[in-house]
Design an enzyme around this catalytic site. Structure first.
Site, PDB file in Angstrom:
ATOM      1  N   MET A 124       0.852  -1.188   0.000  1.00 49.98           N
ATOM      2  CA  MET A 124       0.000   0.000   0.000  1.00 49.98           C
ATOM      3  C   MET A 124       0.886   1.235   0.000  1.00 49.98           C
ATOM      4  O   MET A 124       1.657   1.460   0.942  1.00 49.98           O
ATOM      5  CB  MET A 124      -0.928   0.008   1.226  1.00 49.98           C
ATOM      6  CG  MET A 124      -1.997  -1.060   1.192  1.00 49.98           C
ATOM      7  SD  MET A 124      -2.958  -1.159   2.733  1.00 49.98           S
ATOM      8  CE  MET A 124      -1.802  -2.079   3.769  1.00 49.98           C
ATOM      9  N   ALA A 125       0.786   2.037  -1.051  1.00 52.34           N
ATOM     10  CA  ALA A 125       1.625   3.223  -1.191  1.00 52.34           C
ATOM     11  C   ALA A 125       1.403   4.178  -0.021  1.00 52.34           C
ATOM     12  O   ALA A 125       0.273   4.477   0.346  1.00 52.34           O
ATOM     13  CB  ALA A 125       1.316   3.930  -2.504  1.00 52.34           C
ATOM     14  N   CYS A 165      -3.598  -1.348  -9.027  1.00 51.46           N
ATOM     15  CA  CYS A 165      -3.778  -0.003  -8.474  1.00 51.46           C
ATOM     16  C   CYS A 165      -4.806   0.779  -9.283  1.00 51.46           C
ATOM     17  O   CYS A 165      -4.684   0.886 -10.511  1.00 51.46           O
ATOM     18  CB  CYS A 165      -2.452   0.742  -8.461  1.00 51.46           C
ATOM     19  SG  CYS A 165      -2.604   2.421  -7.782  1.00 51.46           S
ATOM     20  N   ASP A 168     -11.678  -6.917   1.564  1.00 50.02           N
ATOM     21  CA  ASP A 168     -12.636  -7.014   2.669  1.00 50.02           C
ATOM     22  C   ASP A 168     -12.289  -8.098   3.678  1.00 50.02           C
ATOM     23  O   ASP A 168     -13.180  -8.722   4.265  1.00 50.02           O
ATOM     24  CB  ASP A 168     -14.054  -7.256   2.131  1.00 50.02           C
ATOM     25  CG  ASP A 168     -14.639  -6.041   1.437  1.00 50.02           C
ATOM     26  OD1 ASP A 168     -13.952  -4.997   1.396  1.00 50.02           O
ATOM     27  OD2 ASP A 168     -15.765  -6.129   0.923  1.00 50.02           O
ATOM     28  N   GLY A 207      -4.979  -5.984   3.417  1.00 48.19           N
ATOM     29  CA  GLY A 207      -4.483  -4.635   3.231  1.00 48.19           C
ATOM     30  C   GLY A 207      -4.876  -3.706   4.358  1.00 48.19           C
ATOM     31  O   GLY A 207      -4.331  -3.766   5.463  1.00 48.19           O
TER      32      GLY A 207
END
Length: 325
Positions: free
Chosen positions: A17-18, A101, A204, A226
């Site tokens: 995750m950026a 992305c 989710d 995430g």
């Protein structure tokens, strides 16, 4: 689960995750049970131009257990291959290619989830990275497709497998859906049926129960978590226990949460310097505030962090609003 020459334990990996999954975040996740971690996404083109900031994002970080991959994004096979070759001497275990992305800045260049519109190009990109991988496995993180008219996950997964990908991760939403509404588990199941390489499900996954439900509904080989793991790295341990049929560990205490937050921010400052780390630490701290009383004031305090010592004042405020015992 076997991903190329890597043996991966049952459980969940940490999604790249950026702006979030820096070395300190990855270390925290891995020490709490993430089966592997991946760098923030890095521009292949920037690497070929010699961009030092992009290269710094690839550092593994000391004392991080488990396999570690580096994620590249780009839309040109030749550039992706060149970037893979440029970083081949670095300390990592596998390459990951970003085909998921949804950010406008990324898709406008033809990269990220825009590749879901062109399975053939996706395959050529994988082929180029595999060619320069030096035997390291190459994995792909993708989406269900671009939109409802282009739900291409199966086609892209087949193309990636044929090009030499060792595993695929499927986020079960299209780019059009971004992060809402709920995921479509049938997409993951369809990809699992279509390819012989490992398939990991993503989207989710906020609890051990969510993880079990995804595995049972899709037959996927593994999982990737995430946003739900931000501020709750213990989620990896709960998922691993559930998948093994073991007793699920209890939720962390408030003290454990605050100690983890302080450790993570301290390590961010050590590795990047306070001036660079604290702006990112504000977002990390916000996730550790989830579900606490006095949320509005705590969120404001997170946004006002300016120095590392402000973390201790934030923790004091947390305890005032949420007395122990």
């Amino acid at each position: 689960m076997q991903i190329g020459n890597l043996t991966v334990a049952p459980g969940a990996a940490l999604a790249p995750m950026a702006g979030f999954t820096d070395a300190a975040c990855r270390r925290m996740a891995a020490k709490h049970g993430a089966v592997y971690t991946i760098s923030e996404m890095v521009s292949a083109k920037a690497l070929t131009f010699g961009d030092k900031k992009s290269a710094r994002l690839l550092r593994r970080g000391a004392d991080t257990p488990g396999p570690y991959g580096v994620q590249l994004f780009g839309a040109e096979p030749e550039t992706m291959g060149q970037a893979a070759a440029l970083i081949a001497d670095r300390d990592f275990d596998f390459y990951d290619i970003n085909m998921g992305c949804p950010a406008p800045k990324i898709v406008s260049s033809g990269a990220g989830s825009k590749l879901m519109l062109d399975p053939a190009l996706a395959g050529r990109i994988v082929e180029a990275v595999v060619k320069h991988s030096g035997g390291r496995p190459v994995t792909v993180k993708m989406r269900a497709g671009w939109d409802e008219a282009h739900r291409t996950a199966v086609e892209v997964a087949k193309a990636c497998e044929a090009a030499g990908a060792a595993a695929v991760v499927v986020h079960a939403r299209t780019r059009e859906q971004m992060y809402q509404p709920g995921i479509d588990l049938s997409v993951i199941a369809a990809v699992k049926q279509a390819v012989a390489i490992p398939v990991l499900g993503n989207g989710d996954l906020a609890s051990a129960e969510d993880a079990l439900a995804m595995v049972q509904a899709t037959g996927c080989d593994g999982l990737m978590v995430g946003r739900a793991a931000l501020g709750d790295p213990w989620l990896f341990g709960r998922i691993a226990a559930a998948l093994k049929g073991e007793e699920i560990p209890p939720m962390p205490t408030l003290t454990q949460r605050m100690e983890a937050m302080r450790t993570q921010v301290y390590e961010m400052c050590e590795e990047k310097g306070e001036w660079a780390a604290i702006p990112q630490a504000r977002s990390q701290a916000l996730h550790y505030m989830h579900g606490l009383r006095g949320a509005a004031g705590l969120r404001r305090a997170c946004c006002e962090l300016a120095h590392f010592e402000d973390i201790d004042r934030l923790i004091e405020q947390v305890y005032r609003e949420n007395p122990l015992g």
